[in-house]
Design a protein around this motif. Sequence first.
Motif, PDB file in Angstrom:
ATOM      1  N   ASP A  81       3.271 -13.946 -12.850  1.00 33.75           N
ATOM      2  CA  ASP A  81       2.891 -13.104 -13.987  1.00 33.75           C
ATOM      3  C   ASP A  81       3.159 -11.632 -13.710  1.00 33.75           C
ATOM      4  O   ASP A  81       3.539 -10.888 -14.609  1.00 33.75           O
ATOM      5  CB  ASP A  81       1.405 -13.301 -14.306  1.00 33.75           C
ATOM      6  N   GLU A  82       2.935 -11.211 -12.461  1.00 40.67           N
ATOM      7  CA  GLU A  82       3.154  -9.813 -12.085  1.00 40.67           C
ATOM      8  C   GLU A  82       3.670  -9.757 -10.654  1.00 40.67           C
ATOM      9  O   GLU A  82       3.268 -10.559  -9.807  1.00 40.67           O
ATOM     10  CB  GLU A  82       1.865  -8.984 -12.164  1.00 40.67           C
ATOM     11  N   ILE A  83       4.563  -8.791 -10.408  1.00 49.08           N
ATOM     12  CA  ILE A  83       4.982  -8.448  -9.050  1.00 49.08           C
ATOM     13  C   ILE A  83       4.570  -6.993  -8.846  1.00 49.08           C
ATOM     14  O   ILE A  83       5.122  -6.085  -9.469  1.00 49.08           O
ATOM     15  CB  ILE A  83       6.493  -8.626  -8.848  1.00 49.08           C
ATOM     16  N   ILE A  84       3.584  -6.776  -7.996  1.00 48.29           N
ATOM     17  CA  ILE A  84       2.908  -5.485  -7.864  1.00 48.29           C
ATOM     18  C   ILE A  84       3.365  -4.775  -6.599  1.00 48.29           C
ATOM     19  O   ILE A  84       3.518  -5.391  -5.542  1.00 48.29           O
ATOM     20  CB  ILE A  84       1.378  -5.694  -7.827  1.00 48.29           C
ATOM     21  N   PHE A  85       3.547  -3.472  -6.708  1.00 49.31           N
ATOM     22  CA  PHE A  85       3.871  -2.630  -5.555  1.00 49.31           C
ATOM     23  C   PHE A  85       2.759  -1.610  -5.392  1.00 49.31           C
ATOM     24  O   PHE A  85       2.373  -0.929  -6.347  1.00 49.31           O
ATOM     25  CB  PHE A  85       5.216  -1.933  -5.780  1.00 49.31           C
ATOM     26  N   THR A  86       2.201  -1.499  -4.185  1.00 49.65           N
ATOM     27  CA  THR A  86       1.161  -0.508  -3.914  1.00 49.65           C
ATOM     28  C   THR A  86       1.820   0.788  -3.450  1.00 49.65           C
ATOM     29  O   THR A  86       2.522   0.812  -2.441  1.00 49.65           O
ATOM     30  CB  THR A  86       0.188  -1.019  -2.841  1.00 49.65           C
ATOM     31  N   THR A  87       1.576   1.874  -4.182  1.00 50.59           N
ATOM     32  CA  THR A  87       2.268   3.133  -3.914  1.00 50.59           C
ATOM     33  C   THR A  87       1.439   4.308  -4.413  1.00 50.59           C
ATOM     34  O   THR A  87       0.766   4.201  -5.457  1.00 50.59           O
ATOM     35  CB  THR A  87       3.649   3.156  -4.604  1.00 50.59           C
ATOM     36  N   PRO A  88       1.437   5.453  -3.712  1.00 55.92           N
ATOM     37  CA  PRO A  88       0.639   6.603  -4.143  1.00 55.92           C
ATOM     38  C   PRO A  88       1.025   7.127  -5.519  1.00 55.92           C
ATOM     39  O   PRO A  88       0.189   7.735  -6.203  1.00 55.92           O
ATOM     40  CB  PRO A  88       0.928   7.666  -3.059  1.00 55.92           C
ATOM     41  N   ASP A  89       2.264   6.904  -5.964  1.00 53.50           N
ATOM     42  CA  ASP A  89       2.664   7.431  -7.262  1.00 53.50           C
ATOM     43  C   ASP A  89       2.567   6.388  -8.371  1.00 53.50           C
ATOM     44  O   ASP A  89       3.114   6.557  -9.459  1.00 53.50           O
ATOM     45  CB  ASP A  89       4.088   8.008  -7.209  1.00 53.50           C
ATOM     46  N   GLY A  90       1.830   5.307  -8.116  1.00 47.51           N
ATOM     47  CA  GLY A  90       1.637   4.289  -9.138  1.00 47.51           C
ATOM     48  C   GLY A  90       0.489   4.618 -10.071  1.00 47.51           C
ATOM     49  O   GLY A  90      -0.217   5.622  -9.928  1.00 47.51           O
ATOM     50  N   GLN A  91       0.300   3.766 -11.049  1.00 47.25           N
ATOM     51  CA  GLN A  91      -0.831   3.870 -11.977  1.00 47.25           C
ATOM     52  C   GLN A  91      -2.132   3.683 -11.210  1.00 47.25           C
ATOM     53  O   GLN A  91      -2.219   2.854 -10.304  1.00 47.25           O
ATOM     54  CB  GLN A  91      -0.701   2.791 -13.056  1.00 47.25           C
ATOM     55  N   THR A 127       6.893  -5.209 -11.490  1.00 46.57           N
ATOM     56  CA  THR A 127       6.399  -5.145 -12.869  1.00 46.57           C
ATOM     57  C   THR A 127       5.183  -4.235 -13.007  1.00 46.57           C
ATOM     58  O   THR A 127       4.891  -3.757 -14.100  1.00 46.57           O
ATOM     59  CB  THR A 127       6.028  -6.542 -13.377  1.00 46.57           C
ATOM     60  N   LYS A 128       4.446  -4.007 -11.917  1.00 45.32           N
ATOM     61  CA  LYS A 128       3.290  -3.109 -11.924  1.00 45.32           C
ATOM     62  C   LYS A 128       3.271  -2.313 -10.633  1.00 45.32           C
ATOM     63  O   LYS A 128       3.557  -2.852  -9.561  1.00 45.32           O
ATOM     64  CB  LYS A 128       1.980  -3.898 -12.022  1.00 45.32           C
ATOM     65  N   GLU A 129       2.906  -1.040 -10.729  1.00 43.65           N
ATOM     66  CA  GLU A 129       2.761  -0.193  -9.546  1.00 43.65           C
ATOM     67  C   GLU A 129       1.371   0.434  -9.571  1.00 43.65           C
ATOM     68  O   GLU A 129       0.988   1.068 -10.559  1.00 43.65           O
ATOM     69  CB  GLU A 129       3.826   0.899  -9.524  1.00 43.65           C
ATOM     70  N   TYR A 130       0.624   0.251  -8.481  1.00 44.76           N
ATOM     71  CA  TYR A 130      -0.756   0.723  -8.450  1.00 44.76           C
ATOM     72  C   TYR A 130      -1.019   1.658  -7.269  1.00 44.76           C
ATOM     73  O   TYR A 130      -0.545   1.443  -6.157  1.00 44.76           O
ATOM     74  CB  TYR A 130      -1.725  -0.454  -8.333  1.00 44.76           C
ATOM     75  N   SER A 131      -1.822   2.674  -7.551  1.00 42.00           N
ATOM     76  CA  SER A 131      -2.397   3.553  -6.539  1.00 42.00           C
ATOM     77  C   SER A 131      -3.909   3.361  -6.579  1.00 42.00           C
ATOM     78  O   SER A 131      -4.478   3.074  -7.639  1.00 42.00           O
ATOM     79  CB  SER A 131      -2.056   5.012  -6.854  1.00 42.00           C
TER      80      SER A 131
END
Length: 225
Positions: A81-91, A127-131
């Motif tokens: 459903d989602e492929i998420i990347f953890t990054t300081p400049d994410g949402q 598909t999603k980037e999170y901070s």
Amino acid sequence: MRVDIITLFPEMFGGPFDHSIVKRAQIKGLVEIRLHQLRDFATDKHCRVDDYPFGGEAGMVMMIEPIVNCIEYLTKERAYDEIIFTTPDGQLFDQKEANTLSLKQNIIILCGHYKGVDERVREHFITKEYSIGDFVLSGGEMPAMLITDAIARLVPGVIGDETSALNDSFQNELLSYPVYTRPAEFRGWKVPEILLSGHDAKISEWKQEQAVRRTNERRPGLIEN
């Protein structure tokens, strides 16, 4: 729910995922967490996963090929459903995002490292980037732990009393109200009388008032938003 985590340091996850609610979720078979060592998907004999950035900047960048190899290995087995990347400049990851993700069936989380990942990974696979806040960590493992914990506890059946999670901070854009337990008096400090009254309607009203008051005092931005 299944969560696949791509990481350079799978050993870091042993403590957080082997205790408390996340452990119970796995024992019950409600949440399945799989860890994948990125180096296993490297193509050279040294299992290299990083290289110098084009343009001459200092630092290292996670290479595209091992990451894509791992993602494609996983996506051949099931749809995600989602492929998420953890990054300081994410949402910014918040409770609303946790609620949404808890409804998904299969999720991949890619833990960033060094100066980040080759931008083509982000452009074509993520598909999603999170901070988790406006600061930089040494890697994406701790954000991945926090995200997994936040969503796992919301999966139906994980928490014994599912209504408990509905009263958590941020669920209704407010901080949670104060809570008390026995004894009703300790060193002269008393529990508010209303909580001992047995009057459900008045108790609910008190809780709402206290939640609004606490939010105004500690996180007024939540009210303004």
